[in-house]
Design a protein around this motif. Sequence first.
Motif, PDB file in Angstrom:
ATOM      1  N   HIS A  53      17.054  25.338 -21.254  1.00 24.60           N
ATOM      2  CA  HIS A  53      15.977  24.353 -21.069  1.00 24.60           C
ATOM      3  C   HIS A  53      15.377  24.402 -19.671  1.00 24.60           C
ATOM      4  O   HIS A  53      14.327  23.789 -19.424  1.00 24.60           O
ATOM      5  CB  HIS A  53      16.504  22.935 -21.357  1.00 24.60           C
ATOM      6  N   LEU A  54      16.019  25.145 -18.773  1.00 27.23           N
ATOM      7  CA  LEU A  54      15.564  25.205 -17.386  1.00 27.23           C
ATOM      8  C   LEU A  54      14.683  26.422 -17.095  1.00 27.23           C
ATOM      9  O   LEU A  54      13.999  26.467 -16.072  1.00 27.23           O
ATOM     10  CB  LEU A  54      16.778  25.241 -16.446  1.00 27.23           C
ATOM     11  N   ASP A  55      14.706  27.406 -18.000  1.00 29.00           N
ATOM     12  CA  ASP A  55      13.929  28.624 -17.794  1.00 29.00           C
ATOM     13  C   ASP A  55      13.598  29.209 -19.163  1.00 29.00           C
ATOM     14  O   ASP A  55      14.514  29.582 -19.904  1.00 29.00           O
ATOM     15  CB  ASP A  55      14.714  29.634 -16.953  1.00 29.00           C
ATOM     16  N   PRO A  56      12.325  29.297 -19.537  1.00 31.01           N
ATOM     17  CA  PRO A  56      11.951  29.746 -20.875  1.00 31.01           C
ATOM     18  C   PRO A  56      12.150  31.240 -21.123  1.00 31.01           C
ATOM     19  O   PRO A  56      12.119  31.682 -22.273  1.00 31.01           O
ATOM     20  CB  PRO A  56      10.463  29.377 -20.958  1.00 31.01           C
ATOM     21  N   ARG A  57      12.384  32.001 -20.075  1.00 31.62           N
ATOM     22  CA  ARG A  57      12.569  33.438 -20.246  1.00 31.62           C
ATOM     23  C   ARG A  57      13.904  33.731 -20.937  1.00 31.62           C
ATOM     24  O   ARG A  57      14.830  32.917 -20.894  1.00 31.62           O
ATOM     25  CB  ARG A  57      12.534  34.140 -18.887  1.00 31.62           C
ATOM     26  N   PRO A  58      14.051  34.907 -21.519  1.00 27.06           N
ATOM     27  CA  PRO A  58      15.349  35.272 -22.105  1.00 27.06           C
ATOM     28  C   PRO A  58      16.401  35.384 -21.003  1.00 27.06           C
ATOM     29  O   PRO A  58      16.076  35.786 -19.867  1.00 27.06           O
ATOM     30  CB  PRO A  58      15.079  36.627 -22.769  1.00 27.06           C
ATOM     31  N   PRO A  59      17.656  35.029 -21.292  1.00 26.91           N
ATOM     32  CA  PRO A  59      18.705  35.080 -20.260  1.00 26.91           C
ATOM     33  C   PRO A  59      18.835  36.435 -19.579  1.00 26.91           C
ATOM     34  O   PRO A  59      19.202  36.500 -18.401  1.00 26.91           O
ATOM     35  CB  PRO A  59      19.968  34.728 -21.055  1.00 26.91           C
ATOM     36  N   SER A  60      18.510  37.504 -20.279  1.00 29.74           N
ATOM     37  CA  SER A  60      18.606  38.836 -19.676  1.00 29.74           C
ATOM     38  C   SER A  60      17.655  39.008 -18.498  1.00 29.74           C
ATOM     39  O   SER A  60      17.846  39.898 -17.670  1.00 29.74           O
ATOM     40  CB  SER A  60      18.319  39.912 -20.735  1.00 29.74           C
ATOM     41  N   ALA A  61      16.653  38.143 -18.409  1.00 29.90           N
ATOM     42  CA  ALA A  61      15.682  38.227 -17.310  1.00 29.90           C
ATOM     43  C   ALA A  61      16.094  37.408 -16.097  1.00 29.90           C
ATOM     44  O   ALA A  61      15.483  37.507 -15.041  1.00 29.90           O
ATOM     45  CB  ALA A  61      14.307  37.767 -17.796  1.00 29.90           C
ATOM     46  N   TRP A  62      17.139  36.589 -16.231  1.00 33.06           N
ATOM     47  CA  TRP A  62      17.562  35.736 -15.127  1.00 33.06           C
ATOM     48  C   TRP A  62      18.339  36.526 -14.087  1.00 33.06           C
ATOM     49  O   TRP A  62      19.258  37.286 -14.414  1.00 33.06           O
ATOM     50  CB  TRP A  62      18.437  34.592 -15.639  1.00 33.06           C
ATOM     51  N   SER A  63      18.023  36.330 -12.831  1.00 33.17           N
ATOM     52  CA  SER A  63      18.734  36.968 -11.723  1.00 33.17           C
ATOM     53  C   SER A  63      19.861  36.066 -11.232  1.00 33.17           C
ATOM     54  O   SER A  63      19.991  34.917 -11.672  1.00 33.17           O
ATOM     55  CB  SER A  63      17.763  37.235 -10.571  1.00 33.17           C
ATOM     56  N   THR A  64      20.641  36.583 -10.298  1.00 39.81           N
ATOM     57  CA  THR A  64      21.681  35.751  -9.678  1.00 39.81           C
ATOM     58  C   THR A  64      21.055  34.547  -8.983  1.00 39.81           C
ATOM     59  O   THR A  64      21.574  33.429  -9.074  1.00 39.81           O
ATOM     60  CB  THR A  64      22.486  36.579  -8.660  1.00 39.81           C
ATOM     61  N   ASP A  65      19.935  34.766  -8.296  1.00 40.36           N
ATOM     62  CA  ASP A  65      19.242  33.649  -7.637  1.00 40.36           C
ATOM     63  C   ASP A  65      18.780  32.605  -8.653  1.00 40.36           C
ATOM     64  O   ASP A  65      18.850  31.390  -8.394  1.00 40.36           O
ATOM     65  CB  ASP A  65      18.048  34.166  -6.838  1.00 40.36           C
ATOM     66  N   ASP A  66      18.292  33.066  -9.798  1.00 38.51           N
ATOM     67  CA  ASP A  66      17.874  32.142 -10.848  1.00 38.51           C
ATOM     68  C   ASP A  66      19.050  31.302 -11.320  1.00 38.51           C
ATOM     69  O   ASP A  66      18.931  30.079 -11.493  1.00 38.51           O
ATOM     70  CB  ASP A  66      17.286  32.903 -12.039  1.00 38.51           C
TER      71      ASP A  66
END
Length: 282
Positions: A53-66
């Motif tokens: 709910h905090l980021d609409p992108r797929p989890p594979s696109a999340w970085s460590t900073d994200d």
Amino acid sequence: MGKILWLASYPKSGNTWLRAFIHNLMLNPAKPADINDMNALTTGDSLTQWYRHLDPRPPSAWSTDDMIRMRRGAQLAICASKPETVIVKTHNALVTIGGDQIIQMDLTAGAIYVVRNPLDLVLSLADHYGVDIDRAIEIMADPYNGGLADDRIVIEVHNTWSEHVKSWTQRPHPGLHIVRYEDMLKKPLHTFGGIARFMGLKPSRQRLDRAIELSSFKSLRAQEDSKGFVEKSPKGSKFFRVGQAGQWKDKLSPAQIDKIVENHREQMTRFGYWPREMTKAG
């Protein structure tokens, strides 16, 4: 909204065993609680369901900073999921990165920390990651080590074994209960009874004995053999591999033992793993 009771440990230290015990103690089932249904009572802070709910992108696109940026929002969502204390597994070190806390202390009710002899842990870690023992020794000494992300879990911050242990156990806190994996094996009634008391539970001796039996390594391994385990690494042979202490005496070379002790002597000494546990040569 409740707060979080953390079940914390470096990977392959007995965290899932602890969760299984809590499930069997609190649910008091007629047969062992399903290892593939543990999220019904406890959860994990790395599950992507708390972050989506905090980021609409797929989890594979999340970085460590994200992931670090979303940690507080995820833990707020965990707290909001139940009106009472939420029991949450974590393999993250209790550290701050760029001013952001990995573990939100104001949302924390307490923690149970499981520590395991790194001389044995390295054998389980090597199998879990699908690497040789020398590489596993390097991983345990890597300050940048962390779990990799996929569609189910986000990136984790593990740090070195020593720093992970120190981060959770070095600072005295009335809401912290520390257990050794080896005592879970050798003194189950005392150790698991202490865990129950720390959680504010007062089970009868019969119920405590039953929970210990239903969550034994033999029981957990039988479940994995019959129906698999969703948390098993695709690179490992078994999640519930051996469930013993002292294997290092026959499995590690003197050079490997020396390297692990060189890397982790201070924390090993704190928890009685060195020099009380002697090498074959010693």
